[in-house]
Write an enzyme that holds these catalytic residues in place. Structure first.
Site, PDB file in Angstrom:
ATOM      1  N   GLY A 226     -12.505   0.604   5.864  1.00  0.00           N
ATOM      2  CA  GLY A 226     -11.277  -0.055   6.286  1.00  0.00           C
ATOM      3  C   GLY A 226     -10.973  -1.412   5.693  1.00  0.00           C
TER       4      GLY A 226
ATOM      5  N   PRO B 275     -17.307   2.298   3.134  1.00  0.00           N
ATOM      6  CG  PRO B 275     -18.360   0.878   1.608  1.00  0.00           C
ATOM      7  CD  PRO B 275     -18.637   1.821   2.749  1.00  0.00           C
ATOM      8  N   GLY B 276     -14.396   2.526   1.082  1.00  0.00           N
ATOM      9  CA  GLY B 276     -13.774   3.264  -0.009  1.00  0.00           C
ATOM     10  C   GLY B 276     -13.007   2.295  -0.889  1.00  0.00           C
ATOM     11  NE  ARG B 277      -7.293   0.491   1.214  1.00  0.00           N
ATOM     12  CZ  ARG B 277      -6.287   1.369   1.178  1.00  0.00           C
ATOM     13  NH1 ARG B 277      -5.456   1.376   0.155  1.00  0.00           N
ATOM     14  NH2 ARG B 277      -6.099   2.216   2.160  1.00  0.00           N
TER      15      ARG B 277
ATOM     16  NE  ARG C  34      -2.581   2.833  -1.100  1.00  0.00           N
ATOM     17  CZ  ARG C  34      -2.098   1.621  -1.000  1.00  0.00           C
ATOM     18  NH1 ARG C  34      -1.549   1.017  -2.025  1.00  0.00           N
ATOM     19  NH2 ARG C  34      -2.172   0.970   0.147  1.00  0.00           N
TER      20      ARG C  34
ATOM     21  CE1 TYR D  83      -0.593   5.895   3.493  1.00  0.00           C
ATOM     22  CE2 TYR D  83      -0.524   4.157   1.849  1.00  0.00           C
ATOM     23  CZ  TYR D  83      -1.154   5.246   2.426  1.00  0.00           C
ATOM     24  OH  TYR D  83      -2.354   5.683   1.925  1.00  0.00           O
TER      25      TYR D  83
ATOM     26  CB  CYS E 208      14.135  15.569  -8.647  1.00  0.00           C
ATOM     27  SG  CYS E 208      14.351  15.878 -10.380  1.00  0.00           S
TER      28      CYS E 208
ATOM     29  CE1 TYR F   8      -8.224   6.791   0.799  1.00  0.00           C
ATOM     30  CE2 TYR F   8      -8.302   4.449   0.334  1.00  0.00           C
ATOM     31  CZ  TYR F   8      -8.786   5.556   1.007  1.00  0.00           C
ATOM     32  OH  TYR F   8      -9.835   5.412   1.879  1.00  0.00           O
TER      33      TYR F   8
HETATM   34  C1  LIG Z   1     -13.592   8.262   8.379  1.00  0.00           C
HETATM   35  C2  LIG Z   1     -13.260   7.353   7.257  1.00  0.00           C
HETATM   36  N1  LIG Z   1     -14.228   6.586   6.734  1.00  0.00           N
HETATM   37  C3  LIG Z   1     -13.987   5.746   5.710  1.00  0.00           C
HETATM   38  C4  LIG Z   1     -12.732   5.620   5.183  1.00  0.00           C
HETATM   39  C5  LIG Z   1     -12.525   4.675   4.051  1.00  0.00           C
HETATM   40  O1  LIG Z   1     -11.612   3.704   4.330  1.00  0.00           O
HETATM   41  P1  LIG Z   1     -11.328   2.539   3.295  1.00  0.00           P
HETATM   42  O2  LIG Z   1     -10.993   3.157   2.002  1.00  0.00           O
HETATM   43  O3  LIG Z   1     -10.208   1.811   3.889  1.00  0.00           O
HETATM   44  O4  LIG Z   1     -12.568   1.715   3.228  1.00  0.00           O
HETATM   45  C6  LIG Z   1     -11.679   6.382   5.701  1.00  0.00           C
HETATM   46  C7  LIG Z   1     -10.310   6.200   5.209  1.00  0.00           C
HETATM   47  O5  LIG Z   1      -9.379   6.005   5.910  1.00  0.00           O
HETATM   48  C8  LIG Z   1     -11.955   7.288   6.755  1.00  0.00           C
HETATM   49  O6  LIG Z   1     -10.991   8.069   7.253  1.00  0.00           O
END
Ligand SMILES: Cc1ncc(COP(=O)(O)O)c(C=O)c1O
Length: 416
Positions: free
Chosen positions: A242, A277-279, A316, A320, A346, A375
């Protein structure tokens, strides 16, 4: 026309310099994703180091970007994996993760997915409802197996992010209310085919205020203490992902501060601390490299810069209203002009920016859309029969193609 938004202030971390981006575009064409291994490595090491001596695991959230090269890179750095579908679990395994590295989340897991998760004996199946718990218990019992369960709790905390990527409120579809979690853990403890291994929470994405994340962690720690007092043993606390990045080039939340808050809240629990963590690991490490295919303006109307990338490559903004910095690779001299930067698809929502101040651009100019490491490719589609673009990974001055451009034959291979 409305006032020009301020231009991006902070210098952007780029996966490649202008000359390299030109070389890449000449070699693989546009649109293309370009990721920087060095930036991903630095982001990973920063998070990892911030845990200090606290026992921990970083489960890279594959949903951000599950390209093989990226997943293999984070694995080589020491990461574990967070999979949001069985497809991601299988990709994680192909990238060398073992089942004991993988946590499996998902708000609607099918019986087939649960069956495979049990057969693999994943580190944790993050269960989202009493119904899912019951199905899992029966399915594991039928196979004489014991499923490792973490319960995803919903702490009813506002992540103060975009509503479409907030997941920790009672009104969201995710998890079980935290006040019923203890009862469900007692249920897990009573079922021989289930083993409670953790508490899971994830309150949303692109969160730029760390307080909600800290409060969610504190709520999980309180629940862990309650379980301990009830004699229910678990192994880890999983605080989800997040943490946001600064899409506008401004001040981003400090990932080190984030980890410190988690350790402060939970370090005394004696449990392993996990994050997903992802983003924050891959978002800022990538750009979408694209070319201007048209520029048009009629009397009294807006000026449109049309790119060869669209919502099929970066959804994205359409999904949103997300902001991304958009910059020419070689800015031309001249005054900034407000333009709408749009894709070729289109759909009116196929718009990357409105009234964005850009230097003069001409057809054929190369443009980067920044912070497209997360994403973007992962949400790509074949809408309008557009092929998935190539992906390129840079490391220092070197670069290599890690995914070729999809061909029409690739795309049609599934059809008869
Ligand atoms: C269960 C879960 N874990 C981790 C993440 C990774 O989130 P972020 O990319 O914001 O760190 C998400 C993305 O929403 C998620 O749904």
């Amino acid at each position: 026309m409305s006032a020009l938004p301020p231009t991006a202030a902070a210098p952007a971390a780029s996966p490649a310099d202008a000359a390299t981006l030109e070389q890449i575009a000449a070699s693989v064409g546009t649109p293309a994703y370009v990721y920087g291994a060095d930036a991903i490595t630095a982001a990973y090491r920063q998070l990892d180091a911030a845990f200090g001596d606290a026992p921990h695991a970083i489960h890279y959230a594959m949903k951000a970007n599950s390209s093989l090269a990226i997943v293999r890179l984070v694995r080589a750095l020491g990461s574990a994996a967070d999979a949001n579908s069985m497809g991601e679990v299988e990709v994680a395994l192909r990238c060398g993760f073992t089942p004991s590295d993988i946590v499996f989340t998902g708000v609607g897991k099918s019986a087939v997915e649960l069956e495979r998760a049990v057969a693999l004996d994943l580190l944790a199946i993050n269960v989202e409802s009493p119904g899912e718990l019951e199905r899992l218990a029966r399915l594991a019992a039928d196979r004489g197996a014991v499923a490792r369960v973490a319960l995803r709790v919903n702490p009813d905390i506002d992540a103060q992010s975009h509503p479409h990527i907030s997941t920790g409120l009672k009104s969201n579809k995710f998890g079980v209310p935290i006040d019923v979690a203890a009862a469900l853990f007692r249920e897990i403890a009573s079922r021989p085919s289930l083993k409670a291994v953790g508490i899971h929470v994830h309150i949303g994405s692109q969160i730029t205020a760390l307080d909600p994340l800290e409060r969610a962690a504190e709520a999980v720690v309180r629940l862990a203490a309650e379980l301990r007092d009830a004699g229910i043993a678990i192994e880890h606390l999983d605080f989800g992902g997040g943490v946001g990045i600064a899409y506008d080039g401004g001040v981003a939340p400090d990932p080190t501060d984030y980890v410190r808050r988690i350790v402060r809240a939970a370090g005394g629990s004696g449990l392993k601390l996990a994050i997903e963590p992802g983003r924050v690991l891959v978002g800022a490490a990538g750009v979408l490299l694209t070319r201007v295919v048209d520029v048009k303006q009629f009397a009294g109307a807006r000026r449109f810069v049309v790119l060869d990338a669209g919502m099929t490559e970066l959804m994205r903004p359409a999904l949103y209203g997300a902001f991304h910095r958009i910059e020419p690779v070689r800015p031309r001299a001249g005054a900034l002009v407000p333009v709408d930067v749009v894709g070729p698809i289109c759909e009116s929502t196929d718009t990357f920016a409105r009234d964005r101040a850009l230097p003069p651009v001409e057809v054929g100019d190369l443009i980067v859309i920044r912070d497209s490491g997360a994403y973007a490719a992962a949400m790509g589609s074949n809408y309008l029969r557009r092929p998935l673009p190539p992906e390129v990974l840079t490391e220092g001055p070197a670069w290599r193609v890690t995914r070729r451009r999809q061909t029409l034959d690739d795309m049609l291979a599934l059809e008869s």
